[in-house]
Design an enzyme around this catalytic site. Sequence first.
Site, PDB file in Angstrom:
ATOM      1  CG  ASP A  87      -0.202  -0.219   2.507  1.00  0.00           C
ATOM      2  OD1 ASP A  87       0.397   0.732   3.013  1.00  0.00           O
ATOM      3  OD2 ASP A  87      -0.217  -1.367   3.013  1.00  0.00           O
ATOM      4  CD  GLU A 107       2.928  -6.671  -1.786  1.00  0.00           C
ATOM      5  OE1 GLU A 107       2.922  -5.977  -0.755  1.00  0.00           O
ATOM      6  OE2 GLU A 107       2.278  -7.733  -1.893  1.00  0.00           O
ATOM      7  CG  ASP A 138       7.804 -15.824  -1.030  1.00  0.00           C
ATOM      8  OD1 ASP A 138       7.623 -15.080  -0.044  1.00  0.00           O
ATOM      9  OD2 ASP A 138       7.678 -17.061  -0.993  1.00  0.00           O
ATOM     10  CG  ASP A 156       3.562  -2.985   6.196  1.00  0.00           C
ATOM     11  OD1 ASP A 156       2.603  -3.435   6.839  1.00  0.00           O
ATOM     12  OD2 ASP A 156       3.498  -1.951   5.500  1.00  0.00           O
ATOM     13  CB  SER A 157       3.454  -9.569   6.707  1.00  0.00           C
ATOM     14  OG  SER A 157       3.127  -9.730   8.066  1.00  0.00           O
ATOM     15  N   PRO A 163      -0.845 -15.653   2.005  1.00  0.00           N
ATOM     16  CG  PRO A 163      -1.285 -14.074   0.332  1.00  0.00           C
ATOM     17  CD  PRO A 163      -1.939 -14.882   1.405  1.00  0.00           C
TER      18      PRO A 163
HETATM   19  N1  AG3 Z   1      -0.682  -5.242   7.690  1.00  0.00           N
HETATM   20  C1  AG3 Z   1      -1.231  -5.854   8.877  1.00  0.00           C
HETATM   21  C2  AG3 Z   1      -2.724  -5.877   8.876  1.00  0.00           C
HETATM   22  C3  AG3 Z   1      -3.298  -6.965   9.678  1.00  0.00           C
HETATM   23  C4  AG3 Z   1      -4.745  -6.746   9.868  1.00  0.00           C
HETATM   24  N2  AG3 Z   1      -5.445  -7.953  10.160  1.00  0.00           N
HETATM   25  C5  AG3 Z   1      -6.765  -8.098  10.038  1.00  0.00           C
HETATM   26  N3  AG3 Z   1      -7.516  -7.098   9.698  1.00  0.00           N
HETATM   27  N4  AG3 Z   1      -7.291  -9.266  10.259  1.00  0.00           N
HETATM   28  C6  AG3 Z   1      -1.097  -3.962   7.322  1.00  0.00           C
HETATM   29  C7  AG3 Z   1      -0.401  -3.435   6.117  1.00  0.00           C
HETATM   30  C8  AG3 Z   1      -0.289  -1.954   6.194  1.00  0.00           C
HETATM   31  N5  AG3 Z   1       0.755  -1.441   5.399  1.00  0.00           N
END
Ligand code: AG3
Length: 290
Positions: A87, A107, A138, A156-157, A163
């Site tokens: 994002d 990404e 990956d 930042d997963s 995935p």
């Molecule tokens: N990554 C972690 C979001 C996890 C949210 N989990 C959920 N809604 N079940 C966010 C990416 C932001 N760059």
Amino acid sequence: MKELWFSEYHSPNVRFDFRIKRELYSGESEYQHIHIFDSYEFGRVLVLDGCVMVTERDEFIYHEMLVHVPMSVHPDVKRVLVIGAGDGGTLKQLCRYPDIEAIDLVEIDGDVIDVCREFLPHLASSFDDPRVAIHITDGLRFVRHCQDAYDLILVDSTDPFGPGEGLFTREFFGNCYHALEADGILVNQHESPYYRSDAREVRKAHANTREIFEIQRLYQAHIPTYPSGHWLFGFMSKHYHPLDDFEAQRFLNRELVCDYYNPELHRGAFALPSYVQRLLNEDDDDESEV
Ligand code: AG3
């Protein structure tokens, strides 16, 4: 007019609903379903496989905490690896630091980047920064081939299923360790400790890092649109301690205006509730398996 609502199950018995104006995008990538909604309360929202990833209204909390905490501890970050983060929110915060020389963004799903560039342009504003190199692959595989290459790795997963699953394993954390310089830091998004099944993942992931890094601590933030609203980040480090080596002045000298992060909050974020401390100390060998 019929009301439109988005729902995400935060536990089998708890659902989080917010009202949406309309769906702006819906598509199936090679890896997941991608949605963008326009909502009344949270602005535009990126949803992957039914899970809220980012909203315009509360993304600042997550991205500021992921980036500014390690950047205020490590005195000289030049090379950064970012895994996930399609994002662009993490990049946006990182690119505020002129001293950073190079950022590799890995990404797995190029469609996420394309969709966010189109529908979340304020967030996805740093993909074209000349210091950024984008790798569509990956993260698990990418990091296997890196040695002493980075001062900072940010993971930042998505959640630890689908995935993002491999990014919480011992193998991955071990490879990150080797990819870091002798004084490198790894920070990851570490899920919520609140609902039972999420708490198991927190404990498992923390146990996996414990065997690898000299220093591993968790810190927390309040993120309204994530399950339970109580979110953790992992701070894993070879050398720098998140509190002993934290210098408020380093952050203040940079004159970065933040909406969430500040030096008092940095210190406070590492103070965990007792039930979370207990969760992390629970001994369960099976749980540390990948
Ligand atoms: N990554 C972690 C979001 C996890 C949210 N989990 C959920 N809604 N079940 C966010 C990416 C932001 N760059």
